[in-house]
Design a protein around this motif. Structure first.
Motif, PDB file in Angstrom:
ATOM      1  N   ILE A   1       3.558 -17.653  31.239  1.00 62.53           N
ATOM      2  CA  ILE A   1       2.153 -17.247  31.134  1.00 62.53           C
ATOM      3  C   ILE A   1       1.692 -17.326  29.681  1.00 62.53           C
ATOM      4  CG2 ILE A   1       0.549 -15.310  31.415  1.00 62.53           C
ATOM      5  CD1 ILE A   1       2.295 -14.406  33.799  1.00 62.53           C
ATOM      6  N   GLU A   2       2.541 -16.890  28.777  1.00 57.52           N
ATOM      7  CA  GLU A   2       2.178 -16.917  27.359  1.00 57.52           C
ATOM      8  C   GLU A   2       1.996 -18.348  26.855  1.00 57.52           C
ATOM      9  OE1 GLU A   2       3.473 -14.257  23.617  1.00 57.52           O
ATOM     10  OE2 GLU A   2       5.121 -15.376  24.529  1.00 57.52           O
ATOM     11  N   GLU A   3       2.832 -19.254  27.334  1.00 53.45           N
ATOM     12  CA  GLU A   3       2.805 -20.631  26.851  1.00 53.45           C
ATOM     13  C   GLU A   3       1.680 -21.459  27.466  1.00 53.45           C
ATOM     14  OE1 GLU A   3       6.654 -22.164  27.727  1.00 53.45           O
ATOM     15  OE2 GLU A   3       7.696 -20.782  26.367  1.00 53.45           O
ATOM     16  N   HIS A   4       1.295 -21.142  28.699  1.00 57.09           N
ATOM     17  CA  HIS A   4       0.400 -22.036  29.429  1.00 57.09           C
ATOM     18  C   HIS A   4      -0.969 -21.446  29.745  1.00 57.09           C
ATOM     19  CE1 HIS A   4       3.542 -25.055  30.005  1.00 57.09           C
ATOM     20  NE2 HIS A   4       4.372 -24.059  30.265  1.00 57.09           N
ATOM     21  N   THR A   5      -1.239 -20.236  29.288  1.00 62.94           N
ATOM     22  CA  THR A   5      -2.567 -19.660  29.487  1.00 62.94           C
ATOM     23  C   THR A   5      -3.066 -19.102  28.158  1.00 62.94           C
ATOM     24  OG1 THR A   5      -1.944 -17.352  29.967  1.00 62.94           O
ATOM     25  CG2 THR A   5      -1.808 -18.934  31.793  1.00 62.94           C
ATOM     26  N   ALA A   6      -4.329 -18.708  28.160  1.00 57.58           N
ATOM     27  CA  ALA A   6      -4.926 -18.130  26.949  1.00 57.58           C
ATOM     28  C   ALA A   6      -4.841 -16.609  26.962  1.00 57.58           C
ATOM     29  CB  ALA A   6      -6.383 -18.573  26.832  1.00 57.58           C
ATOM     30  N   CYS A   7      -3.946 -16.074  27.781  1.00 55.22           N
ATOM     31  CA  CYS A   7      -3.816 -14.625  27.914  1.00 55.22           C
ATOM     32  C   CYS A   7      -3.135 -14.046  26.673  1.00 55.22           C
ATOM     33  CB  CYS A   7      -3.012 -14.296  29.166  1.00 55.22           C
ATOM     34  SG  CYS A   7      -2.950 -12.556  29.551  1.00 55.22           S
ATOM     35  N   ASP A   8      -3.823 -13.120  26.009  1.00 60.77           N
ATOM     36  CA  ASP A   8      -3.315 -12.563  24.752  1.00 60.77           C
ATOM     37  C   ASP A   8      -2.472 -11.306  24.938  1.00 60.77           C
ATOM     38  OD1 ASP A   8      -4.690 -14.522  23.299  1.00 60.77           O
ATOM     39  OD2 ASP A   8      -6.524 -13.306  23.258  1.00 60.77           O
ATOM     40  N   GLU A   9      -2.441 -10.766  26.154  1.00 61.34           N
ATOM     41  CA  GLU A   9      -1.801  -9.464  26.353  1.00 61.34           C
ATOM     42  C   GLU A   9      -0.314  -9.540  26.672  1.00 61.34           C
ATOM     43  OE1 GLU A   9      -4.478 -10.487  27.972  1.00 61.34           O
ATOM     44  OE2 GLU A   9      -6.123  -9.066  27.695  1.00 61.34           O
ATOM     45  N   VAL A  10       0.223 -10.751  26.819  1.00 62.75           N
ATOM     46  CA  VAL A  10       1.594 -10.896  27.310  1.00 62.75           C
ATOM     47  C   VAL A  10       2.594 -10.124  26.457  1.00 62.75           C
ATOM     48  CG1 VAL A  10       3.463 -12.515  27.798  1.00 62.75           C
ATOM     49  CG2 VAL A  10       1.099 -13.136  28.349  1.00 62.75           C
ATOM     50  N   GLU A  11       2.482 -10.228  25.150  1.00 69.43           N
ATOM     51  CA  GLU A  11       3.473  -9.611  24.268  1.00 69.43           C
ATOM     52  C   GLU A  11       3.492  -8.092  24.413  1.00 69.43           C
ATOM     53  OE1 GLU A  11       6.655  -9.415  21.915  1.00 69.43           O
ATOM     54  OE2 GLU A  11       5.730 -11.236  22.719  1.00 69.43           O
ATOM     55  N   VAL A  12       2.326  -7.499  24.618  1.00 64.50           N
ATOM     56  CA  VAL A  12       2.256  -6.044  24.794  1.00 64.50           C
ATOM     57  C   VAL A  12       3.015  -5.631  26.053  1.00 64.50           C
ATOM     58  CG1 VAL A  12       0.715  -4.084  25.180  1.00 64.50           C
ATOM     59  CG2 VAL A  12       0.054  -5.895  23.584  1.00 64.50           C
ATOM     60  N   TYR A  13       2.788  -6.354  27.131  1.00 67.21           N
ATOM     61  CA  TYR A  13       3.460  -6.053  28.392  1.00 67.21           C
ATOM     62  C   TYR A  13       4.967  -6.272  28.257  1.00 67.21           C
ATOM     63  CZ  TYR A  13      -0.962  -5.760  30.999  1.00 67.21           C
ATOM     64  OH  TYR A  13      -2.190  -5.376  31.480  1.00 67.21           O
ATOM     65  N   ARG A  14       5.343  -7.402  27.658  1.00 72.73           N
ATOM     66  CA  ARG A  14       6.759  -7.740  27.536  1.00 72.73           C
ATOM     67  C   ARG A  14       7.504  -6.704  26.686  1.00 72.73           C
ATOM     68  NH1 ARG A  14       7.505 -13.438  26.621  1.00 72.73           N
ATOM     69  NH2 ARG A  14       6.162 -13.118  24.825  1.00 72.73           N
ATOM     70  N   THR A  15       6.887  -6.242  25.617  1.00 71.72           N
ATOM     71  CA  THR A  15       7.543  -5.281  24.733  1.00 71.72           C
ATOM     72  C   THR A  15       7.908  -4.001  25.477  1.00 71.72           C
ATOM     73  OG1 THR A  15       6.406  -6.136  22.773  1.00 71.72           O
ATOM     74  CG2 THR A  15       7.266  -3.885  22.652  1.00 71.72           C
ATOM     75  N   ILE A  16       6.988  -3.493  26.280  1.00 69.76           N
ATOM     76  CA  ILE A  16       7.255  -2.260  27.028  1.00 69.76           C
ATOM     77  C   ILE A  16       8.345  -2.489  28.067  1.00 69.76           C
ATOM     78  CG2 ILE A  16       6.272  -0.502  28.546  1.00 69.76           C
ATOM     79  CD1 ILE A  16       3.566  -1.006  27.197  1.00 69.76           C
ATOM     80  N   VAL A  17       8.269  -3.616  28.761  1.00 68.70           N
ATOM     81  CA  VAL A  17       9.259  -3.913  29.805  1.00 68.70           C
ATOM     82  C   VAL A  17      10.652  -4.075  29.197  1.00 68.70           C
ATOM     83  CG1 VAL A  17      10.003  -5.642  31.484  1.00 68.70           C
ATOM     84  CG2 VAL A  17       7.611  -4.907  31.433  1.00 68.70           C
ATOM     85  N   GLU A  18      10.768  -4.842  28.135  1.00 75.23           N
ATOM     86  CA  GLU A  18      12.085  -5.073  27.533  1.00 75.23           C
ATOM     87  C   GLU A  18      12.653  -3.790  26.920  1.00 75.23           C
ATOM     88  OE1 GLU A  18      11.683  -8.374  24.886  1.00 75.23           O
ATOM     89  OE2 GLU A  18      11.754  -9.851  26.521  1.00 75.23           O
ATOM     90  N   ARG A  19      11.777  -2.937  26.404  1.00 73.38           N
ATOM     91  CA  ARG A  19      12.237  -1.648  25.885  1.00 73.38           C
ATOM     92  C   ARG A  19      12.811  -0.798  27.019  1.00 73.38           C
ATOM     93  NH1 ARG A  19       7.478   0.838  23.923  1.00 73.38           N
ATOM     94  NH2 ARG A  19       7.569  -0.659  22.207  1.00 73.38           N
ATOM     95  N   SER A  20      12.184  -0.872  28.182  1.00 73.54           N
ATOM     96  CA  SER A  20      12.689  -0.102  29.326  1.00 73.54           C
ATOM     97  C   SER A  20      14.049  -0.635  29.777  1.00 73.54           C
ATOM     98  CB  SER A  20      11.692  -0.154  30.491  1.00 73.54           C
ATOM     99  OG  SER A  20      11.756  -1.380  31.195  1.00 73.54           O
ATOM    100  N   TRP A  21      14.254  -1.951  29.683  1.00 71.88           N
ATOM    101  CA  TRP A  21      15.555  -2.523  30.046  1.00 71.88           C
ATOM    102  C   TRP A  21      16.645  -2.028  29.095  1.00 71.88           C
ATOM    103  CZ3 TRP A  21      13.634  -8.271  30.750  1.00 71.88           C
ATOM    104  CH2 TRP A  21      12.872  -8.349  31.932  1.00 71.88           C
ATOM    105  N   GLU A  22      16.317  -1.968  27.829  1.00 72.39           N
ATOM    106  CA  GLU A  22      17.289  -1.460  26.857  1.00 72.39           C
ATOM    107  C   GLU A  22      17.653  -0.007  27.164  1.00 72.39           C
ATOM    108  OE1 GLU A  22      15.538  -1.985  23.041  1.00 72.39           O
ATOM    109  OE2 GLU A  22      15.593  -4.186  23.118  1.00 72.39           O
ATOM    110  N   SER A  23      16.651   0.782  27.505  1.00 69.59           N
ATOM    111  CA  SER A  23      16.904   2.191  27.834  1.00 69.59           C
ATOM    112  C   SER A  23      17.739   2.313  29.102  1.00 69.59           C
ATOM    113  CB  SER A  23      15.575   2.935  28.015  1.00 69.59           C
ATOM    114  OG  SER A  23      14.836   2.941  26.809  1.00 69.59           O
ATOM    115  N   GLN A  24      17.423   1.475  30.095  1.00 72.74           N
ATOM    116  CA  GLN A  24      18.189   1.487  31.344  1.00 72.74           C
ATOM    117  C   GLN A  24      19.645   1.119  31.082  1.00 72.74           C
ATOM    118  OE1 GLN A  24      17.865   2.358  34.403  1.00 72.74           O
ATOM    119  NE2 GLN A  24      19.573   1.304  35.384  1.00 72.74           N
ATOM    120  N   ASP A  25      19.873   0.100  30.277  1.00 70.92           N
ATOM    121  CA  ASP A  25      21.237  -0.347  29.987  1.00 70.92           C
ATOM    122  C   ASP A  25      22.023   0.697  29.196  1.00 70.92           C
ATOM    123  OD1 ASP A  25      20.636  -2.675  31.301  1.00 70.92           O
ATOM    124  OD2 ASP A  25      20.268  -3.851  29.485  1.00 70.92           O
ATOM    125  N   GLN A  26      21.301   1.557  28.486  1.00 70.61           N
ATOM    126  CA  GLN A  26      21.947   2.633  27.733  1.00 70.61           C
ATOM    127  C   GLN A  26      22.157   3.886  28.585  1.00 70.61           C
ATOM    128  OE1 GLN A  26      19.480   3.288  24.279  1.00 70.61           O
ATOM    129  NE2 GLN A  26      19.684   1.168  23.586  1.00 70.61           N
TER     130      GLN A  26
END
Length: 214
Positions: free
Chosen positions: A179-204
């Motif tokens: 989505i980030e590469e092929h659309t003009a959507c600027d919000e992807v990084e905000v969403y990804r940051t929260i999701v990946e942070r939750s994965w780190e917390s889950q793995d811990q």
């Protein structure tokens, strides 16, 4: 045939309200509408098909339960009512393409997952949750229309937070990249940051790793 306009107001609303964890007055939120179309027969995805109001109701309950503004019994009562409404909700009958049913399916899977986690915040690994994640991932994997991809950020966010399996995480991360590469959507990084942070917390092994409202 009804026309679906590529208007991303729903995404803007979700980003400014839900992602930002902004307070919301539940008493000002209407119940889901009847999926009525505008006078011109135009469907604004998420805005006049019932999704917006469903999202607002779930977020209001989540925010109030998280911040102690409602007790547990009220949370259960409201969640059951929303669950019943979501179970009977249907998208508009006339849709302009084959991939819109899958788009709606991805949202219903995500919203059921969200509601379940509000009711059972420590139960992210439950089979019921992971089954809903799997169903949502399958629905999203069928969507290839470029203009529809930004709408997937919302189910990607919710289902991403609930993902514990590597295959689900890989799919979600890859689709966010796409989505980030092929659309003009600027919000992807905000969403990804929260999701990946939750994965780190889950793995811990941290409790409620999916929770983004502090």
């Amino acid at each position: 045939m009804s026309v679906l306009i590529m208007d991303y107001t729903l995404l803007d609303l979700f980003t400014s309200l839900v992602i930002s964890a902004t307070a919301i007055d539940s008493h000002n939120q209407p119940h889901p509408d009847s999926c009525a179309l505008s006078n011109s027969g135009t469907i604004l995805f998420g805005m006049n098909d019932g999704l917006r109001d469903m999202i607002k109701r779930i977020y209001s309950l989540h925010y109030r339960s998280r911040t102690g503004k409602v007790n547990n019994s009220t949370t259960i009562t409201e969640a059951v009512g929303i669950w019943q409404d979501l179970a009977t909700w249907q998208p508009p009958d006339a849709l302009p393409g084959d991939q819109y049913p899958e788009l709606y399916d991805s949202y219903t899977s995500a919203l059921f997952t969200w509601l379940y986690l509000i009711l059972h915040p420590e139960s992210m690994c439950d089979e019921k949750v992971q089954s809903m994640v799997e169903k949502g991932v399958l629905a999203m994997s069928a969507i290839t229309v470029l203009e529809l991809l930004p709408f997937l950020l919302i189910p990607l966010f919710i289902l991403g937070l609930a993902s514990v399996q590597d295959e689900h995480r890989d799919f979600i991360g890859g689709l966010l990249d796409h989505i980030e590469e092929h659309t003009a959507c600027d919000e992807v990084e905000v969403y990804r940051t929260i999701v990946e942070r939750s994965w780190e917390s889950q793995d811990q092994g941290l409790p409620r790793s999916w929770e983004w409202i502090q």
